[in-house]
Design an enzyme around this catalytic site. Structure first.
Site, PDB file in Angstrom:
ATOM      1  CG  HIS A   1      63.427  19.532 -36.219  1.00 24.14           C
ATOM      2  ND1 HIS A   1      63.469  20.426 -37.258  1.00 24.14           N
ATOM      3  CD2 HIS A   1      62.378  19.925 -35.434  1.00 24.14           C
ATOM      4  CE1 HIS A   1      62.514  21.329 -37.115  1.00 24.14           C
ATOM      5  NE2 HIS A   1      61.849  21.041 -36.021  1.00 24.14           N
ATOM      6  CG  ASP A   2      61.712  20.978 -31.703  1.00 22.44           C
ATOM      7  OD1 ASP A   2      62.100  21.695 -32.635  1.00 22.44           O
ATOM      8  OD2 ASP A   2      60.512  20.841 -31.397  1.00 22.44           O
TER       9      ASP A   2
END
Length: 347
Positions: A256-257
């Protein structure tokens, strides 16, 4: 936004709008190490707490602070005002005492020290699409910036370990490891997941893979466990270097980064590190496909706007699309704790 009689009510609007009040009361208590100090004494009166924490507020505001924590379920209280005696609730005793292995306050400390202030700029993030943290003007790599300071690096590693502790515990027990012998945790921080898997799966050998600056901290944390013979570290840049090969490759709050292209690149590298029949696992706040239930997952995605600008959390449908494009044969999803799930792809 409606009550049981189907009549409009402002109650939930105001509760959410003022939600940062309750949040900041808890975060202040964490910063003061109130729960840890109460654990040392067992219980204390308000005046003793005030002196111990070296607070200069009026007595009535001290009572307000402690009674809010009581009303929210973080403290237990006998008596009232001057006669009140405070102690930790069962939840605070289990999870908010810093000396205990079950402490999850690392993430709360980072929420207070970093994210509380950065989220004040959410509007700017939505207007500009740019990060609103330490890299708002300057370095475009959050992790390089965070890792410049040993204190912030350790805070970040402790935060990542604490926010995922319950999920790693659940994954280590619920996932079927019977077909596998080795695991690589990509972006393993303090080796929390590797150590948890080693604890519950005595046949597994685990590698925690992260940047070189992280490795000494991970080794120190591994040394405090009894699994050092089956948990090791490896260092490298997971974009520039190949992943250590293993039967299972895990990423906890890593995908998700990044934007979609980098997500797919990481999935491809995980695929390349796995044998036929191997499994890739993403432990994250996977958003429900209808985007209506996992509100925390969507707020975490907004947190990625604040932190990285282009990172985002995703649905299982998106995970399926990306893993299929990379070449994985099938997928499954396992609910863990709260809003978090293990999204699994099999090679």
């Amino acid at each position: 936004m409606e009550n049981q009689d189907n009549q409009p009510s402002p109650a939930s609007i105001m509760q959410i709008g003022s939600g940062f009040w309750a949040s900041k009361v808890l975060l202040a208590a964490i910063k003061f190490q109130l729960f840890s100090k109460l654990d040392e004494k067992g219980s204390m009166a308000a005046q003793e707490i005030k002196a111990t924490l070296n607070l200069k507020c009026t007595d009535i505001h001290m009572y307000d602070f402690l009674d809010v924590l009581t009303g929210l379920g973080f403290l237990s209280r006998k008596g009232l005002l001057e006669s009140a005696i405070y102690s930790n609730s069962i939840h605070s005793d289990a999870f908010l005492v810093k000396s205990k292995a079950s402490y999850i306050g690392g993430m709360l400390e980072m929420l207070n020290n970093r994210l509380y202030h950065h989220w004040g700029n959410l509007e700017d993030g939505l207007l500009t699409g740019l990060p609103q943290n330490e890299i708002k003007s300057g370095n475009d790599n959050l992790f390089e910036e965070l890792y410049k300071s040993p204190e912030r690096l350790l805070e970040f590693i402790d935060a990542m370990g604490s926010i995922q502790m319950g999920n790693f515990n659940a994954f280590a027990q619920q996932f079927d490891f019977s077909k596998y012998k080795t695991l690589t945790d990509v972006g393993g921080c303090g080796a929390a997941l590797s150590s948890m898997v080693a604890q519950y799966q005595p046949h597994m050998k685990c590698t925690s893979f992260d940047l070189p600056v992280v490795e000494p901290i991970a080794k120190e944390k591994i040394a405090k466990t009894s699994f050092g013979d089956r948990v090791v570290t490896a260092s490298g840049d997971f974009f520039a270097d190949p992943f250590p090969k293993a039967d299972v490759v895990v990423m906890g709050n890593i995908l998700h980064d990044w934007d979609e292209n980098k997500k797919i690149l990481l999935l491809q590298k995980a695929y390349d590190a796995l044998p036929e029949g191997g499994a890739f696992v993403a432990i994250e706040n996977v958003i429900d496909d209808e985007r209506s239930k996992n509100v925390f997952g969507m707020m975490m995605s907004l947190n990625m706007l604040i932190e990285t600008g282009t990172g985002f959390d995703y649905t299982f449908s998106s995970f399926n699309k990306w893993t299929k494009n990379v070449g994985f044969k099938s997928t499954s999803i396992v609910p863990l704790t709260g809003p978090t799930s293990a999204a699994i792809a099999y090679k």
